[in-house]
Design a protein around this motif. Structure first.
Motif, PDB file in Angstrom:
ATOM      1  N   ILE A  45      74.751  11.281  47.351  1.00  0.00           N
ATOM      2  CA  ILE A  45      74.699  10.634  46.037  1.00  0.00           C
ATOM      3  C   ILE A  45      73.525  11.174  45.232  1.00  0.00           C
ATOM      4  CG2 ILE A  45      74.293   8.419  44.883  1.00  0.00           C
ATOM      5  CD1 ILE A  45      76.128   7.176  46.954  1.00  0.00           C
ATOM      6  N   LYS A  46      72.401  11.451  45.891  1.00  0.00           N
ATOM      7  CA  LYS A  46      71.254  12.027  45.180  1.00  0.00           C
ATOM      8  C   LYS A  46      71.609  13.396  44.607  1.00  0.00           C
ATOM      9  CE  LYS A  46      66.491  13.419  45.472  1.00  0.00           C
ATOM     10  NZ  LYS A  46      65.418  13.876  46.282  1.00  0.00           N
ATOM     11  N   GLU A  47      72.279  14.220  45.393  1.00  0.00           N
ATOM     12  CA  GLU A  47      72.697  15.537  44.910  1.00  0.00           C
ATOM     13  C   GLU A  47      73.640  15.409  43.712  1.00  0.00           C
ATOM     14  OE1 GLU A  47      71.893  18.789  45.955  1.00  0.00           O
ATOM     15  OE2 GLU A  47      70.276  17.694  46.920  1.00  0.00           O
ATOM     16  N   SER A  48      74.592  14.493  43.791  1.00  0.00           N
ATOM     17  CA  SER A  48      75.524  14.284  42.685  1.00  0.00           C
ATOM     18  C   SER A  48      74.795  13.744  41.463  1.00  0.00           C
ATOM     19  CB  SER A  48      76.638  13.325  43.092  1.00  0.00           C
ATOM     20  OG  SER A  48      77.390  13.870  44.141  1.00  0.00           O
ATOM     21  N   PHE A  49      73.846  12.838  41.677  1.00  0.00           N
ATOM     22  CA  PHE A  49      73.073  12.276  40.564  1.00  0.00           C
ATOM     23  C   PHE A  49      72.215  13.359  39.913  1.00  0.00           C
ATOM     24  CE2 PHE A  49      69.569   9.291  39.074  1.00  0.00           C
ATOM     25  CZ  PHE A  49      70.294   8.834  37.991  1.00  0.00           C
ATOM     26  N   GLU A  50      71.619  14.231  40.715  1.00  0.00           N
ATOM     27  CA  GLU A  50      70.857  15.348  40.152  1.00  0.00           C
ATOM     28  C   GLU A  50      71.758  16.251  39.318  1.00  0.00           C
ATOM     29  OE1 GLU A  50      69.008  17.378  43.423  1.00  0.00           O
ATOM     30  OE2 GLU A  50      67.293  16.013  43.428  1.00  0.00           O
ATOM     31  N   VAL A  53      72.532  14.422  36.009  1.00  0.00           N
ATOM     32  CA  VAL A  53      71.376  14.454  35.096  1.00  0.00           C
ATOM     33  C   VAL A  53      71.171  15.865  34.564  1.00  0.00           C
ATOM     34  CG1 VAL A  53      68.867  14.182  34.994  1.00  0.00           C
ATOM     35  CG2 VAL A  53      70.249  12.434  36.088  1.00  0.00           C
ATOM     36  N   ARG A  54      71.332  16.872  35.420  1.00  0.00           N
ATOM     37  CA  ARG A  54      71.202  18.258  34.968  1.00  0.00           C
ATOM     38  C   ARG A  54      72.262  18.583  33.916  1.00  0.00           C
ATOM     39  NH1 ARG A  54      72.683  21.370  39.308  1.00  0.00           N
ATOM     40  NH2 ARG A  54      70.781  20.750  40.364  1.00  0.00           N
ATOM     41  N   THR A  55      73.475  18.111  34.129  1.00  0.00           N
ATOM     42  CA  THR A  55      74.541  18.361  33.155  1.00  0.00           C
ATOM     43  C   THR A  55      74.193  17.760  31.801  1.00  0.00           C
ATOM     44  OG1 THR A  55      76.193  18.411  34.899  1.00  0.00           O
ATOM     45  CG2 THR A  55      76.983  17.987  32.671  1.00  0.00           C
ATOM     46  N   VAL A  56      73.696  16.533  31.812  1.00  0.00           N
ATOM     47  CA  VAL A  56      73.308  15.895  30.549  1.00  0.00           C
ATOM     48  C   VAL A  56      72.155  16.659  29.907  1.00  0.00           C
ATOM     49  CG1 VAL A  56      72.279  13.811  29.573  1.00  0.00           C
ATOM     50  CG2 VAL A  56      74.195  13.632  31.135  1.00  0.00           C
ATOM     51  N   ALA A  57      71.200  17.115  30.701  1.00  0.00           N
ATOM     52  CA  ALA A  57      70.081  17.883  30.152  1.00  0.00           C
ATOM     53  C   ALA A  57      70.562  19.197  29.540  1.00  0.00           C
ATOM     54  CB  ALA A  57      69.049  18.153  31.243  1.00  0.00           C
ATOM     55  N   ILE A  58      71.495  19.856  30.201  1.00  0.00           N
ATOM     56  CA  ILE A  58      72.012  21.124  29.685  1.00  0.00           C
ATOM     57  C   ILE A  58      72.849  20.893  28.430  1.00  0.00           C
ATOM     58  CG2 ILE A  58      73.614  23.011  30.205  1.00  0.00           C
ATOM     59  CD1 ILE A  58      72.529  22.872  33.102  1.00  0.00           C
ATOM     60  N   GLU A  59      73.609  19.783  28.391  1.00  0.00           N
ATOM     61  CA  GLU A  59      74.387  19.481  27.192  1.00  0.00           C
ATOM     62  C   GLU A  59      73.495  19.300  25.974  1.00  0.00           C
ATOM     63  OE1 GLU A  59      76.650  16.016  28.125  1.00  0.00           O
ATOM     64  OE2 GLU A  59      78.196  17.134  29.182  1.00  0.00           O
ATOM     65  N   ASN A  60      72.257  18.941  26.209  1.00  0.00           N
ATOM     66  CA  ASN A  60      71.326  18.692  25.116  1.00  0.00           C
ATOM     67  C   ASN A  60      70.326  19.827  24.931  1.00  0.00           C
ATOM     68  OD1 ASN A  60      71.976  15.867  24.237  1.00  0.00           O
ATOM     69  ND2 ASN A  60      71.816  15.623  26.443  1.00  0.00           N
ATOM     70  N   GLY A 144      65.972   9.962  35.791  1.00  0.00           N
ATOM     71  CA  GLY A 144      67.019   9.014  36.155  1.00  0.00           C
ATOM     72  C   GLY A 144      66.669   8.249  37.418  1.00  0.00           C
ATOM     73  N   ASN A 145      67.081   6.994  37.461  1.00  0.00           N
ATOM     74  CA  ASN A 145      66.872   6.129  38.622  1.00  0.00           C
ATOM     75  C   ASN A 145      68.176   5.399  38.923  1.00  0.00           C
ATOM     76  OD1 ASN A 145      63.992   6.532  38.784  1.00  0.00           O
ATOM     77  ND2 ASN A 145      63.840   5.244  36.970  1.00  0.00           N
ATOM     78  N   LEU A 146      68.419   5.156  40.191  1.00  0.00           N
ATOM     79  CA  LEU A 146      69.536   4.322  40.603  1.00  0.00           C
ATOM     80  C   LEU A 146      69.249   3.760  41.980  1.00  0.00           C
ATOM     81  CD1 LEU A 146      71.476   5.901  42.874  1.00  0.00           C
ATOM     82  CD2 LEU A 146      72.204   7.121  40.875  1.00  0.00           C
ATOM     83  N   VAL A 147      70.047   2.787  42.379  1.00  0.00           N
ATOM     84  CA  VAL A 147      69.932   2.183  43.704  1.00  0.00           C
ATOM     85  C   VAL A 147      71.287   2.296  44.393  1.00  0.00           C
ATOM     86  CG1 VAL A 147      69.483   0.065  45.000  1.00  0.00           C
ATOM     87  CG2 VAL A 147      68.147   0.567  42.953  1.00  0.00           C
ATOM     88  N   GLN A 166      65.432   8.622  42.715  1.00  0.00           N
ATOM     89  CA  GLN A 166      64.828   8.997  41.438  1.00  0.00           C
ATOM     90  C   GLN A 166      64.896  10.509  41.302  1.00  0.00           C
ATOM     91  OE1 GLN A 166      60.708   7.980  41.044  1.00  0.00           O
ATOM     92  NE2 GLN A 166      60.678   8.421  38.873  1.00  0.00           N
ATOM     93  N   VAL A 167      65.340  10.983  40.126  1.00  0.00           N
ATOM     94  CA  VAL A 167      65.376  12.413  39.845  1.00  0.00           C
ATOM     95  C   VAL A 167      64.695  12.659  38.503  1.00  0.00           C
ATOM     96  CG1 VAL A 167      67.465  12.836  41.179  1.00  0.00           C
ATOM     97  CG2 VAL A 167      67.658  12.312  38.768  1.00  0.00           C
TER      98      VAL A 167
END
Length: 175
Positions: A45-50, A53-60, A144-147, A166-167
Motif C-alpha cells: 500500500i505504501k508503494e501504491s500510495f507513493e 502521490v507521484r502521479t499527482v505531483a507529475i500532473e502538476n 501524503g499521510n494515511l492509515v 507517510q510519503v
C-alpha cells in the motif's frame, strides 16, 4: 493407592512435553507469519500510495516554481475586465487553476479496488495530501499521510494492526 502410583510415574511424559512445545512453536510461527503478512500489505500500500502521490505531483509539473519563474503567468488566469469579456471599468481578477488530481482515486485504481474503506484484507483511512507550491519557498512539495488497518487472525482473537504511512515528494529549484 494405585492412582497415586500412576500419577507419580514418568512414563510417557515426554509426549506431553513435545505436544506443548509443538503448540507453543505453532503459536510463535503463526504470530510471526501474521506480522510478516501485515508488513507485506503495508509495504504494497505504501508503494501504491507513493505512486499515486507521484502521479499527482507529475500532473502538476506546470505549476512548479510558477511563482518564482514566471510570476502569475502559469497556474491561473484573469477573469473579468475588458479582456475577460466583462465591463471595461471592472478590475480583472486573478483566479488560480488548481488541477491537483485526486490521490484517493489514483490509489484505488492502483490497488484495483472501488472502495478503500472496505475490504477483507485491509482498510485505508484518513487519507490526507498537501501540495505546497513553490511561491513561498524554493521547494515544490507534495506530502501524503494515511492509515492502513489490517485485521489480524491469531488463535481466534479478533484484533487490528494500524500502520501509519507517510510519503513526501520534494522538487528543489536548480541554480
Amino acid at each position: 493407592m494405585e492412582i497415586k502410583k500412576k500419577l507419580k510415574e514418568k512414563d510417557g511424559s515426554t509426549v506431553i512435553d513435545v505436544a506443548i512445545l509443538f503448540f507453543v512453536g505453532m503459536l510463535l510461527f503463526s504470530a510471526a507469519f501474521e506480522y510478516i503478512r501485515v508488513q507485506i500489505i503495508a509495504y504494497n500500500i505504501k508503494e501504491s500510495f507513493e505512486n499515486a502521490v507521484r502521479t499527482v505531483a507529475i500532473e502538476n509539473y506546470n505549476e512548479i516554481y510558477a511563482g518564482l519563474r514566471e510570476g502569475k503567468e502559469i497556474g491561473g488566469q484573469y477573469e473579468g475586465g475588458a479582456e475577460g469579456g466583462g465591463d471595461s471599468t471592472e478590475e480583472p481578477e486573478w483566479v488560480a487553476i488548481n488541477d491537483y488530481g485526486n490521490v484517493s482515486d489514483e490509489l484505488a485504481e492502483l490497488l484495483g479496488r472501488e472502495d478503500l474503506e472496505t475490504g477483507a484484507e485491509c482498510y485505508i483511512r484518513d487519507i490526507e495530501t498537501k501540495v505546497q507550491d513553490a511561491t513561498d519557498s524554493s521547494e515544490y512539495k507534495v506530502t501524503g499521510n494515511l492509515v492502513v488497518i489490517v485485521p489480524i487472525h491469531l488463535i481466534g482473537i479478533p484484533a487490528q494492526a494500524k500502520v501509519p504511512i507517510q510519503v513526501e515528494y520534494v522538487y528543489k529549484k536548480m541554480y
